[in-house]
Design an enzyme around this catalytic site. Structure first.
Site, PDB file in Angstrom:
ATOM      1  N   HIS A 266       0.847  -1.184   0.000  1.00  0.00           N
ATOM      2  CA  HIS A 266       0.000   0.000   0.000  1.00  0.00           C
ATOM      3  C   HIS A 266       0.891   1.246   0.000  1.00  0.00           C
ATOM      4  CE1 HIS A 266      -3.921  -1.888   1.772  1.00  0.00           C
ATOM      5  NE2 HIS A 266      -3.366  -2.657   0.842  1.00  0.00           N
TER       6      HIS A 266
ATOM      7  N   GLU B 202       0.939   3.901   1.801  1.00  0.00           N
ATOM      8  CA  GLU B 202       1.431   4.328   3.114  1.00  0.00           C
ATOM      9  C   GLU B 202       2.613   3.483   3.569  1.00  0.00           C
ATOM     10  OE1 GLU B 202      -3.184   4.577   3.458  1.00  0.00           O
ATOM     11  OE2 GLU B 202      -1.718   3.461   2.282  1.00  0.00           O
TER      12      GLU B 202
ATOM     13  N   CYS C  29      -6.274   2.104   5.766  1.00  0.00           N
ATOM     14  CA  CYS C  29      -6.911   0.856   6.184  1.00  0.00           C
ATOM     15  C   CYS C  29      -6.327   0.426   7.529  1.00  0.00           C
ATOM     16  CB  CYS C  29      -6.689  -0.230   5.138  1.00  0.00           C
ATOM     17  SG  CYS C  29      -4.974  -0.813   5.038  1.00  0.00           S
TER      18      CYS C  29
ATOM     19  N   CYS D  53      -2.467  -0.212   7.411  1.00  0.00           N
ATOM     20  CA  CYS D  53      -1.676   1.014   7.311  1.00  0.00           C
ATOM     21  C   CYS D  53      -1.783   1.855   8.577  1.00  0.00           C
ATOM     22  CB  CYS D  53      -2.103   1.803   6.086  1.00  0.00           C
ATOM     23  SG  CYS D  53      -1.704   0.947   4.548  1.00  0.00           S
TER      24      CYS D  53
END
Length: 142
Positions: free
Chosen positions: A46, A48, A76, A79
């Site tokens: 992801h 992040e 999410c 993260c």
């Protein structure tokens, strides 16, 4: 946030979900990331997480105290947990994520009273542009 949107555009151009993130420390960008789940066959790739990894390498420490993360969408659970472990000072994000957001939309991973680190949060920054990019992406996939 403008740089995070540029990172999201890179994800979009690669056929990934258009999310971008940057880590700022002492006024300098020390980490950038954009979603690369598909291209790297990595469920943890992801934006992040990738930005945090790059920042940790640049700083030479996995603790990113005093650093801020700017991301185009509400993080999410994975993260958000990474932000806590990295000791990010402040999270600034664009659009809320009503399906998977773990700051306030679906659950509250950040700033849970049982955690030993609190993260300052600011939401809604350039939310319209962030949401539009995501909505256009998913509309084109249907």
């Amino acid at each position: 946030m403008e740089e995070a949107l540029r990172c999201a555009q890179r994800a979009l151009e690669a056929g990934e979900v258009p999310v971008g993130a940057v880590v700022i420390c002492n006024g300098q960008i020390v980490g950038r990331g954009w979603n690369r789940n598909i291209s790297e066959c990595d469920p943890a790739a992801h934006a992040e997480v990738l930005a945090l990894r790059e920042a940790g390498a640049a700083i030479g420490n996995y603790r990113l105290e005093g650093c801020d993360l700017f991301v185009t969408i509400e993080p999410c659970a994975m993260c958000a947990g990474a932000l806590v472990h990295a000791r990010i000072r402040r999270l600034v994000y664009g659009a809320d994520d009503p399906k998977a957001g773990a700051v306030h939309s679906v659950m509250e991973v950040l700033n849970h009273p049982h955690l030993n680190h609190q993260v300052e949060v600011r939401s809604g920054v350039l939310a319209g542009r962030s949401a539009e990019m995501l909505q256009s992406f998913f509309k084109s996939r249907r």
